[in-house]
Design a protein around this motif. Structure first.
Motif, PDB file in Angstrom:
ATOM      1  N   LYS A 131       0.833  -1.208   0.000  1.00 36.30           N
ATOM      2  CA  LYS A 131       0.000   0.000   0.000  1.00 36.30           C
ATOM      3  C   LYS A 131       0.866   1.255   0.000  1.00 36.30           C
ATOM      4  CE  LYS A 131      -3.769   2.252   2.566  1.00 36.30           C
ATOM      5  NZ  LYS A 131      -4.663   2.156   3.749  1.00 36.30           N
ATOM      6  N   LYS A 132       1.875   1.286   0.859  1.00 39.74           N
ATOM      7  CA  LYS A 132       2.763   2.451   0.899  1.00 39.74           C
ATOM      8  C   LYS A 132       3.622   2.517  -0.360  1.00 39.74           C
ATOM      9  CE  LYS A 132       3.037   3.237   5.884  1.00 39.74           C
ATOM     10  NZ  LYS A 132       3.923   3.339   7.065  1.00 39.74           N
ATOM     11  N   GLY A 133       3.995   1.347  -0.877  1.00 41.15           N
ATOM     12  CA  GLY A 133       4.771   1.319  -2.115  1.00 41.15           C
ATOM     13  C   GLY A 133       4.017   1.961  -3.263  1.00 41.15           C
ATOM     14  N   ARG A 134       2.718   1.704  -3.344  1.00 44.80           N
ATOM     15  CA  ARG A 134       1.893   2.311  -4.407  1.00 44.80           C
ATOM     16  C   ARG A 134       1.854   3.827  -4.262  1.00 44.80           C
ATOM     17  NH1 ARG A 134      -1.335  -2.329  -3.373  1.00 44.80           N
ATOM     18  NH2 ARG A 134      -2.765  -1.157  -2.047  1.00 44.80           N
ATOM     19  N   LYS A 135       1.782   4.289  -3.018  1.00 39.93           N
ATOM     20  CA  LYS A 135       1.774   5.738  -2.782  1.00 39.93           C
ATOM     21  C   LYS A 135       3.103   6.361  -3.195  1.00 39.93           C
ATOM     22  CE  LYS A 135      -1.573   5.805   1.048  1.00 39.93           C
ATOM     23  NZ  LYS A 135      -1.756   6.117   2.494  1.00 39.93           N
ATOM     24  N   ALA A 136       4.204   5.671  -2.870  1.00 34.46           N
ATOM     25  CA  ALA A 136       5.522   6.182  -3.232  1.00 34.46           C
ATOM     26  C   ALA A 136       5.683   6.229  -4.750  1.00 34.46           C
ATOM     27  CB  ALA A 136       6.610   5.303  -2.607  1.00 34.46           C
ATOM     28  N   ILE A 137       5.221   5.189  -5.429  1.00 35.36           N
ATOM     29  CA  ILE A 137       5.306   5.156  -6.889  1.00 35.36           C
ATOM     30  C   ILE A 137       4.471   6.278  -7.496  1.00 35.36           C
ATOM     31  CG2 ILE A 137       4.656   3.833  -8.944  1.00 35.36           C
ATOM     32  CD1 ILE A 137       5.325   1.299  -7.304  1.00 35.36           C
ATOM     33  N   ALA A 138       3.266   6.475  -6.975  1.00 27.71           N
ATOM     34  CA  ALA A 138       2.382   7.526  -7.496  1.00 27.71           C
ATOM     35  C   ALA A 138       3.055   8.888  -7.383  1.00 27.71           C
ATOM     36  CB  ALA A 138       1.052   7.515  -6.750  1.00 27.71           C
ATOM     37  N   PHE A 139       3.701   9.136  -6.243  1.00 25.64           N
ATOM     38  CA  PHE A 139       4.392  10.418  -6.068  1.00 25.64           C
ATOM     39  C   PHE A 139       5.546  10.536  -7.057  1.00 25.64           C
ATOM     40  CE2 PHE A 139       7.759  13.078  -4.473  1.00 25.64           C
ATOM     41  CZ  PHE A 139       7.105  14.184  -3.952  1.00 25.64           C
ATOM     42  N   ALA A 140       6.382   9.503  -7.127  1.00 27.53           N
ATOM     43  CA  ALA A 140       7.577   9.567  -7.971  1.00 27.53           C
ATOM     44  C   ALA A 140       7.222   9.738  -9.444  1.00 27.53           C
ATOM     45  CB  ALA A 140       8.420   8.313  -7.771  1.00 27.53           C
ATOM     46  N   THR A 141       6.213   9.017  -9.916  1.00 32.10           N
ATOM     47  CA  THR A 141       5.858   9.118 -11.337  1.00 32.10           C
ATOM     48  C   THR A 141       5.215  10.461 -11.671  1.00 32.10           C
ATOM     49  OG1 THR A 141       3.795   7.903 -10.871  1.00 32.10           O
ATOM     50  CG2 THR A 141       5.658   6.629 -11.707  1.00 32.10           C
ATOM     51  N   ARG A 142       4.623  11.114 -10.677  1.00 31.65           N
ATOM     52  CA  ARG A 142       4.080  12.457 -10.926  1.00 31.65           C
ATOM     53  C   ARG A 142       5.183  13.485 -11.155  1.00 31.65           C
ATOM     54  NH1 ARG A 142       0.337  11.228  -6.748  1.00 31.65           N
ATOM     55  NH2 ARG A 142       1.505  12.521  -5.257  1.00 31.65           N
ATOM     56  N   GLN A 143       6.389  13.159 -10.775  1.00 34.88           N
ATOM     57  CA  GLN A 143       7.511  14.090 -10.940  1.00 34.88           C
ATOM     58  C   GLN A 143       8.197  13.940 -12.303  1.00 34.88           C
ATOM     59  OE1 GLN A 143       7.145  16.005  -8.293  1.00 34.88           O
ATOM     60  NE2 GLN A 143       5.808  14.365  -7.523  1.00 34.88           N
ATOM     61  N   ILE A 144       7.758  12.984 -13.109  1.00 36.22           N
ATOM     62  CA  ILE A 144       8.379  12.754 -14.417  1.00 36.22           C
ATOM     63  C   ILE A 144       8.346  14.039 -15.244  1.00 36.22           C
ATOM     64  CG2 ILE A 144       8.089  11.551 -16.628  1.00 36.22           C
ATOM     65  CD1 ILE A 144       7.296   9.066 -15.050  1.00 36.22           C
ATOM     66  N   GLY A 145       9.488  14.356 -15.833  1.00 39.78           N
ATOM     67  CA  GLY A 145       9.610  15.564 -16.648  1.00 39.78           C
ATOM     68  C   GLY A 145      10.240  16.727 -15.908  1.00 39.78           C
ATOM     69  N   LYS A 146      10.362  16.633 -14.577  1.00 40.61           N
ATOM     70  CA  LYS A 146      10.984  17.713 -13.804  1.00 40.61           C
ATOM     71  C   LYS A 146      12.506  17.586 -13.876  1.00 40.61           C
ATOM     72  CE  LYS A 146       7.100  18.439 -10.664  1.00 40.61           C
ATOM     73  NZ  LYS A 146       6.640  18.521  -9.264  1.00 40.61           N
ATOM     74  N   ASP A 147      13.185  18.721 -13.862  1.00 40.62           N
ATOM     75  CA  ASP A 147      14.636  18.753 -14.055  1.00 40.62           C
ATOM     76  C   ASP A 147      15.394  18.156 -12.885  1.00 40.62           C
ATOM     77  OD1 ASP A 147      14.421  19.951 -16.516  1.00 40.62           O
ATOM     78  OD2 ASP A 147      14.675  21.995 -15.741  1.00 40.62           O
ATOM     79  N   TYR A 148      16.514  17.513 -13.233  1.00 34.80           N
ATOM     80  CA  TYR A 148      17.490  17.104 -12.227  1.00 34.80           C
ATOM     81  C   TYR A 148      18.306  18.337 -11.828  1.00 34.80           C
ATOM     82  CZ  TYR A 148      21.557  14.862 -10.051  1.00 34.80           C
ATOM     83  OH  TYR A 148      22.544  14.493  -9.178  1.00 34.80           O
ATOM     84  N   VAL A 201      11.794   4.509 -12.014  1.00 33.51           N
ATOM     85  CA  VAL A 201      11.679   5.943 -12.183  1.00 33.51           C
ATOM     86  C   VAL A 201      12.843   6.541 -11.409  1.00 33.51           C
ATOM     87  CG1 VAL A 201      10.071   6.167 -10.223  1.00 33.51           C
ATOM     88  CG2 VAL A 201      10.224   7.999 -11.922  1.00 33.51           C
ATOM     89  N   HIS A 202      13.562   7.480 -12.031  1.00 38.24           N
ATOM     90  CA  HIS A 202      14.723   8.055 -11.358  1.00 38.24           C
ATOM     91  C   HIS A 202      15.044   9.430 -11.931  1.00 38.24           C
ATOM     92  CE1 HIS A 202      18.186   6.979 -14.354  1.00 38.24           C
ATOM     93  NE2 HIS A 202      17.053   7.074 -15.004  1.00 38.24           N
ATOM     94  N   ALA A 203      15.879  10.161 -11.195  1.00 35.93           N
ATOM     95  CA  ALA A 203      16.419  11.442 -11.659  1.00 35.93           C
ATOM     96  C   ALA A 203      17.847  11.161 -12.105  1.00 35.93           C
ATOM     97  CB  ALA A 203      16.387  12.472 -10.532  1.00 35.93           C
ATOM     98  N   PRO A 204      18.108  11.145 -13.430  1.00 37.16           N
ATOM     99  CA  PRO A 204      19.380  10.611 -13.943  1.00 37.16           C
ATOM    100  C   PRO A 204      20.618  11.444 -13.610  1.00 37.16           C
ATOM    101  CG  PRO A 204      17.692  10.710 -15.665  1.00 37.16           C
ATOM    102  CD  PRO A 204      17.199  11.523 -14.518  1.00 37.16           C
ATOM    103  N   ARG A 205      20.667  12.681 -14.114  1.00 36.97           N
ATOM    104  CA  ARG A 205      21.862  13.514 -13.934  1.00 36.97           C
ATOM    105  C   ARG A 205      21.568  14.918 -14.435  1.00 36.97           C
ATOM    106  NH1 ARG A 205      24.213  14.435 -18.836  1.00 36.97           N
ATOM    107  NH2 ARG A 205      24.314  12.808 -20.446  1.00 36.97           N
ATOM    108  N   PRO A 206      22.476  15.880 -14.185  1.00 35.24           N
ATOM    109  CA  PRO A 206      22.260  17.238 -14.682  1.00 35.24           C
ATOM    110  C   PRO A 206      22.030  17.258 -16.189  1.00 35.24           C
ATOM    111  CG  PRO A 206      24.051  17.219 -13.108  1.00 35.24           C
ATOM    112  CD  PRO A 206      23.692  15.788 -13.343  1.00 35.24           C
ATOM    113  N   GLY A 207      21.119  18.119 -16.602  1.00 40.28           N
ATOM    114  CA  GLY A 207      20.783  18.213 -18.009  1.00 40.28           C
ATOM    115  C   GLY A 207      19.681  17.269 -18.426  1.00 40.28           C
ATOM    116  N   ARG A 208      19.260  16.396 -17.530  1.00 37.66           N
ATOM    117  CA  ARG A 208      18.180  15.451 -17.813  1.00 37.66           C
ATOM    118  C   ARG A 208      17.007  15.710 -16.867  1.00 37.66           C
ATOM    119  NH1 ARG A 208      20.288  11.141 -20.847  1.00 37.66           N
ATOM    120  NH2 ARG A 208      21.967  12.025 -22.128  1.00 37.66           N
ATOM    121  N   GLN A 209      15.924  14.978 -17.132  1.00 42.06           N
ATOM    122  CA  GLN A 209      14.724  15.118 -16.326  1.00 42.06           C
ATOM    123  C   GLN A 209      14.379  13.788 -15.661  1.00 42.06           C
ATOM    124  OE1 GLN A 209      14.701  16.228 -19.735  1.00 42.06           O
ATOM    125  NE2 GLN A 209      15.438  18.175 -18.854  1.00 42.06           N
ATOM    126  N   VAL A 210      13.554  13.865 -14.621  1.00 41.25           N
ATOM    127  CA  VAL A 210      13.033  12.651 -13.990  1.00 41.25           C
ATOM    128  C   VAL A 210      12.337  11.835 -15.072  1.00 41.25           C
ATOM    129  CG1 VAL A 210      11.422  11.723 -12.281  1.00 41.25           C
ATOM    130  CG2 VAL A 210      12.747  13.793 -11.756  1.00 41.25           C
TER     131      VAL A 210
END
Length: 358
Positions: free
Chosen positions: A233-250, A321-330
């Motif tokens: 249950k908590k894992g699903r919440k964590a995934i939901a939060f992390a995937t909502r950040q997709i596209g945001k800058d590192y 889902v991850h934040a790769p490095r500078p110049g990239r996005q989540v």
């Protein structure tokens, strides 16, 4: 399967090129450069990767020093409050000691025993003897309280001095790590700026090819045959939060809400799920319960590289889902596209020795 996990799975399917090599894109591929040019660009790719890896390791060192500094600052404030309370207690005790000394002075210079012998009536003698005994006990208790309070003050002062020293050490570590980050990023930028536009484009393609090949090798091992796609249950919440950040800058050292670094994303995602975890990837690896890769489930954190300098959150179907490095996005990426050190589970309670790393 929760909404967040379904969303993440859909996104993973949409980016199948990350997890399956050789998938054709909508537009025709341009002819690859000459092997000699590719060989040269491959050397550049490795050089750039090393520089970004060193910058990321320095970033996690910076994050660790900053977290320690914040903890020490809070401890210094706590100690300061304790010192104020102890000093007030000391002032009260000194006032009582002063009052006792004045009372003894007014009582004359004869010792207590002599004053008792001069009493005219026996009942007065015994009454005063009892008072004298109580007075002696009170004096002894007061002196003990004074000594203990003074000891507390000395201990607080020593603790405060230690915390200030640690705070200064971590400030220096932060400054050193910050300089290292800037240097490595500047070096990487210089390398990339020397490339022509078409060379830079091919460099990006080479980076993607290396990631796809590593992911394909990981998948070919049959690893997904045993890995569950059911999150807690908590894992699903964590995934939901992390995937909502997709596209945001590192941004190095960032932990939201608009930018993130790798461990900033994972720590904030699990905080949103109601499970605070360590701030850095190294501390996540050191403190959180470790599990076998075959026991992995969505929401778990995959720690990468020998120095635990990178972290991503497993979302299922062989992706993170991850934040790769500078110049990239989540973004979403293949879970096996980088060298895996091990896996940790934030919502698992430790029950014994750490599990094996593979």
């Amino acid at each position: 399967m929760g909404v967040g996990l379904v969303t993440a799975t859909a996104l993973v399917c949409a980016m199948s090129a990350l997890v399956v090599p050789g998938v054709a894109s909508g537009a025709p591929r341009e002819p690859a450069p000459r092997p000699s040019a590719d060989r040269s660009l491959e050397d550049v790719r490795k050089q750039v990767e090393r520089l970004y890896r060193k910058a990321e390791a320095a970033t996690e060192a910076y994050n660790a020093a900053r977290s320690a500094s914040e903890k020490q600052s809070r401890e210094i404030v706590r100690i300061a409050k304790e010192i104020v309370r102890a000093q007030k207690r000391m002032d009260r005790l000194k006032n009582r000691a002063g009052a006792l000394a004045r009372a003894q002075y007014r009582g004359g210079s004869l010792p207590d025993q002599a004053q008792l012998l001069l009493r005219s009536r026996p009942e007065e003698f015994f009454h005063d003897a009892d008072l004298a005994r109580k007075g002696q006990q009170a004096t002894k208790s007061l002196m003990g309280a004074l000594a203990r309070t003074q000891s507390d003050l000395d201990e607080y002062a020593h603790s405060a001095s230690e915390q200030w020293q640690k705070l200064e050490e971590n400030r220096k570590k932060k400054a050193t790590a910050k300089q290292e980050i800037k240097k490595r990023l500047a070096d990487a930028k210089k390398v990339e700026e020397r490339l022509e536009k078409d060379e830079l484009k091919r460099l990006r393609e080479l980076e993607d090819e290396v990631a796809r090949e590593a992911q394909a090798k990981w998948l070919d091992s049959g690893v997904l045959d045993e890995i569950s796609d059911r999150a807690s249950k908590k894992g699903r919440k964590a995934i939901a939060f992390a995937t909502r950040q997709i596209g945001k800058d590192y941004v190095w050292g960032a932990e939201g809400p608009d930018t993130y670094d790798c461990s900033g994303l994972t720590s904030q995602a699990w905080l949103a799920a109601g499970r605070p975890i360590p701030r850095t990837s190294q501390e996540q690896w050191r403190q959180l319960p470790r599990i076998r890769i075959r026991d992995m489930r969505p929401g778990d954190l995959i720690i990468y590289h020998h120095d635990a300098s990178h972290v991503g959150m497993y979302v299922g179907k062989g992706a993170i889902v991850h934040a790769p490095r500078p110049g990239r996005q989540v973004t979403l990426a293949g879970a096996g596209s980088m060298r895996i050190l091990g896996v940790v589970r934030p919502d698992k309670q430790p029950t014994g020795p750490a599990a094996p790393r593979s």
